[in-house]
Design a protein around this motif. Structure first.
Motif, short mmCIF file in Angstrom:
data_model
loop_
_atom_site.label_atom_id
_atom_site.label_comp_id
_atom_site.label_asym_id
_atom_site.label_seq_id
_atom_site.Cartn_x
_atom_site.Cartn_y
_atom_site.Cartn_z
N SER A 104 0.83 -1.21 0.00
CA SER A 104 0.00 0.00 0.00
C SER A 104 0.86 1.25 0.00
CB SER A 104 -0.93 0.00 1.22
OG SER A 104 -1.76 -1.14 1.22
N THR A 105 1.99 1.21 0.70
CA THR A 105 2.89 2.36 0.72
C THR A 105 3.47 2.63 -0.67
OG1 THR A 105 3.48 1.89 3.01
CG2 THR A 105 4.97 3.31 1.77
N SER A 123 -10.53 1.28 -0.45
CA SER A 123 -9.88 0.46 0.56
C SER A 123 -10.91 -0.35 1.31
CB SER A 123 -9.08 1.33 1.54
OG SER A 123 -8.54 0.55 2.58
N GLU A 125 -9.72 -2.58 3.67
CA GLU A 125 -8.99 -3.05 4.84
C GLU A 125 -8.70 -1.95 5.85
OE1 GLU A 125 -5.47 -4.80 3.19
OE2 GLU A 125 -6.42 -6.74 2.95
N GLU A 126 -8.49 -0.72 5.36
CA GLU A 126 -8.09 0.38 6.24
C GLU A 126 -9.13 1.49 6.18
OE1 GLU A 126 -3.41 0.77 6.37
OE2 GLU A 126 -4.11 0.74 4.31
N SER A 127 -9.16 2.28 7.22
CA SER A 127 -10.06 3.42 7.27
C SER A 127 -9.41 4.62 6.57
CB SER A 127 -10.38 3.78 8.72
OG SER A 127 -9.20 4.22 9.39
N THR A 129 -8.88 7.45 7.85
CA THR A 129 -7.93 8.06 8.78
C THR A 129 -6.57 7.39 8.71
OG1 THR A 129 -9.76 8.60 10.27
CG2 THR A 129 -7.54 8.69 11.19
N GLN A 130 -6.56 6.07 8.61
CA GLN A 130 -5.29 5.35 8.50
C GLN A 130 -4.55 5.71 7.22
OE1 GLN A 130 -7.11 1.42 9.06
NE2 GLN A 130 -5.81 1.11 10.86
N LEU A 131 -5.28 5.83 6.12
CA LEU A 131 -4.64 6.21 4.86
C LEU A 131 -4.11 7.63 4.93
CD1 LEU A 131 -7.19 4.61 2.35
CD2 LEU A 131 -4.87 3.82 2.86
N ARG A 134 -0.87 7.58 6.81
CA ARG A 134 0.23 7.08 5.99
C ARG A 134 0.69 8.16 5.01
NH1 ARG A 134 -1.77 2.52 3.99
NH2 ARG A 134 -0.70 1.15 5.47
N CYS A 149 -13.87 3.95 1.57
CA CYS A 149 -13.72 2.71 2.31
C CYS A 149 -14.97 1.87 2.04
CB CYS A 149 -13.56 2.98 3.81
SG CYS A 149 -12.09 3.96 4.20
N ASP A 171 -7.82 -2.01 -2.81
CA ASP A 171 -6.97 -2.51 -1.73
C ASP A 171 -7.85 -3.16 -0.67
OD1 ASP A 171 -4.98 -3.03 0.04
OD2 ASP A 171 -4.60 -0.94 0.62
#
Length: 455
Positions: A104-105, A123, A125-127, A129-131, A134, A149, A171
Motif C-alpha cells: 500500500s505504501t 480500501s 482493509e483500512e479506514s 484516517t489510517q490512509l 500514511r 472505504c 486494496d
C-alpha cells in the motif's frame, strides 16, 4: 419479486475449477484438499459497469494498425522499469506481497505525486484516517485523490461513475464482494467475479486499475489461479521484515519484460529507490574474512555485485546441517556433491550455512562459483581477496560454464573498483576487454579457480 435461486458447487482454491461434489484431488489442476463449498446463483447475472460499444467485428491481421502504447509515467523509476516503461491505459495490474512489506505504501506514494489524473482509492482493509496518516508520514498530500472505504463492488462502481477517475486502486481484491454472489468476500467465486468485472471496466473505459492482493503462507498469490490469468501484469513485492530492502519483480507482464527488477529501501518516510544496489549489498570489511566471496549477478538487464557468506564447521550432531538464506538449497546441495565427487573435498560430515547478504533472493546460476569459493574459504579458513569478484555456472562434471551478459558484469565490477574478476573460459568471445581497467582471469574448471584464489 422472485427470489434468486442458488446452487451448491465445489470450487478449487488453486485453479477455480468447479465440481458438483467434493473431491479430495482437484480434477483440473491435481492439487489435494483444495475443494471448498460455495453457493452461486443458478443463472449468474453479470451487469456491465460501462455500456457496451456494440458488437465487435473480425478484422484481418494485416489490416490491424499498430503503434507504441502510451504510458502513464509514475514518479518511481524503479516501478516504471518493472512495468515496462510506465502504466498502460486500460491495464489491470496485480501487486502481491507479504503482510507489512509495503504494498500500500508503494502504491500510495506513487499516486500521491500524480497531479494530472484523478485517482480513486477504494480500501476494504483500512479506514480513511489510517490512509491519511500514511500519507502524512510519507510527507505528501493530494487534492485529486479520493478515498472510499468500501467492500461492495456495486458501490465502488457507483463511486467510479461519480468521480470519473483516471486511475483506480482496489486494496485489496480479497476484501471486495459482489451482490451477484451469495458467497463471502475472498472466496474463489467472489475473487474471480470481481476481477472479471473490474477488467471489463478497465478495457472499456481505458482507465488503469491497480489491484493489491494477499499471498498464501507458501508465498503464492491468494485466490484462484485464474486471477493471475485475468490481469495484465503481476508484480511480486518481496522483502524480509529484518531488513530494509524490498525487491519488486514482474511475474507476468503483457506490456513489458518479466526479467526486470526494482530495489527499494524502506525508511521512516516510505520507500526510497536504490539506484546503485552494489554499494549496499557489498559488505565493508576492514580486514579480509574467510567465508566471504563477491559475486556478480544480473537481474533482468541490471548487473550488481553481491556478497556471498558461508560458514563450514564440524557437525555437532549425527546429521550435518544445511541452512540456506537467499539461495536455492537444492542447488547448494548439488554444488556440495560436485565438490565431494569431482574435486575431492570432504564436506559430507560438516555443517554448511550459506547466506546472501542484504536479505534478497537470487536465482542466477552465475552465483555458483562465488558460492563454492565462499564455502571452501570458510572450510580452510583462508580469505578470498576482497578486491576479487567472480561469476560462473558450475556443471555436474566440475566444469565452469559460460554465463549471460558477461560484458555488463565485467563493467559493473570495474565501476566499483575491483582489481580482478574470474570468468568462464571462452565466455569473452567478441567482447572488447581493452576498455576495462580490471584483470580478467579465465578459468575452465573448479580446481583451476581454487588454485587462482588460494595458491
Amino acid at each position: 419479486m422472485a427470489k434468486a435461486k442458488y446452487k451448491t458447487v465445489w470450487m478449487c482454491n488453486s485453479c477455480g475449477a468447479e465440481s458438483p461434489r467434493w473431491e479430495g484431488r482437484c480434477p483440473s489442476c491435481g492439487q489435494w484438499n483444495t475443494m471448498v463449498e460455495e453457493k452461486v446463483p443458478a443463472t449468474l447475472r453479470s451487469p456491465s459497469p460501462v455500456a457496451s460499444a456494440g458488437k465487435s467485428a473480425a478484422t484481418p491481421l494485416n489490416e490491424i494498425t499498430t503503434s507504441d502504447l502510451p504510458r502513464i509515467k509514475l514518479p518511481s523509476g524503479e516501478l516504471n522499469r518493472v512495468l515496462g516503461g510506465g502504466l498502460v491505459p486500460g491495464a489491470m495490474v496485480l501487486i502481491g506481497g507479504e503482510p507489512g512489506v509495503g504494498k500500500s505504501t508503494l502504491v500510495l506514494q506513487n499516486l500521491l505525486s500524480i497531479k494530472s489524473r484523478t485517482i480513486l482509492y477504494a480500501s476494504g482493509e483500512e479506514s480513511a484516517t489510517q490512509l491519511k496518516m500514511r500519507a502524512d508520514r510519507i510527507g505528501r498530500g493530494s487534492d485529486n485523490m479520493y478515498i472510499v472505504c468500501e467492500t461492495s463492488l456495486e458501490n465502488i462502481f457507483s463511486h467510479i461513475n461519480t468521480v470519473k477517475p483516471g486511475i483506480v486502486v482496489i486494496d485489496s481484491i480479497q476484501t471486495i464482494a459482489s451482490d451477484a454472489l451469495d458467497s463471502s468476500a475472498g472466496s474463489v467465486s467472489q475473487v474471480r467475479e470481481c476481477a472479471a468485472q473490474l477488467l471489463k471496466y478497465a478495457k472499456e473505459s481505458g482507465v488503469p486499475v491497480l489491484l493489491i492482493g494477499h499471498i498464501t503462507k507458501e508465498g503464492s498469490l491468494a485466490g484462484p489461479k485464474v486471477l493471475e490469468h485475468i490481469v495484465d501484469a503481476v508484480l511480486q513485492f518481496e522483502g524480509d521484515s529484518q531488513y530494509m530492502f524490498r525487491i519488486l519483480r514482474a511475474i507476468k507482464n503483457r506490456f513489458g519484460s518479466t526479467s526486470e527488477l526494482g530495489i527499494y529501501e524502506m525508511g521512516q518516510k516510505g520507500l526510497r529507490e536504490v539506484l546503485n544496489p552494489s554499494q549496499l549489498l557489498m559488505g565493508v570489511h576492514d580486514e579480509a574474512l574467510s567465508g566471504v566471496a563477491i559475486g556478480v549477478t544480473v537481474e533482468g538487464v541490471r548487473p550488481f555485485l553481491i556478497e556471498v557468506q558461508a560458514l563450514v564447521s564440524t557437525a555437532a550432531y549425527g546429521t550435518p546441517q544445511r541452512a540456506v538464506t537467499g539461495f536455492d538449497s537444492k542447488r547448494m546441495n548439488m554444488l556440495l556433491a560436485v565438490l565431494e565427487k569431482r574435486v575431492g573435498f570432504k564436506l559430507a560430515a560438516k555443517d554448511v550455512f550459506l547466506n546472501i547478504a542484504g536479505g534478497i533472493k537470487v536465482n542466477d546460476p552465475a552465483l555458483d562459483l562465488p558460492v563454492i569459493c565462499a564455502i571452501l574459504s570458510s572450510n580452510f579458513d583462508t580469505p578470498v581477496p576482497h578486491t576479487t569478484c567472480m561469476c560462473g555456472e558450475i556443471g555436474l562434471s566440475g566444469e565452469i560454464r559460460p554465463v549471460a551478459r558477461l560484458e555488463q558484469r565485467v563493467g559493473e565490477a570495474c565501476k566499483l573498483g575491483m582489481d580482478r574478476i574470474l570468468v568462464p573460459k571462452g565466455n569473452l568471445k567478441g567482447v572488447d576487454t581493452s576498455r576495462f581497467n580490471i584483470q580478467i582471469i579465465e578459468v575452465s574448471r573448479v580446481e583451476e579457480a581454487f588454485r587462482t584464489l588460494f595458491a
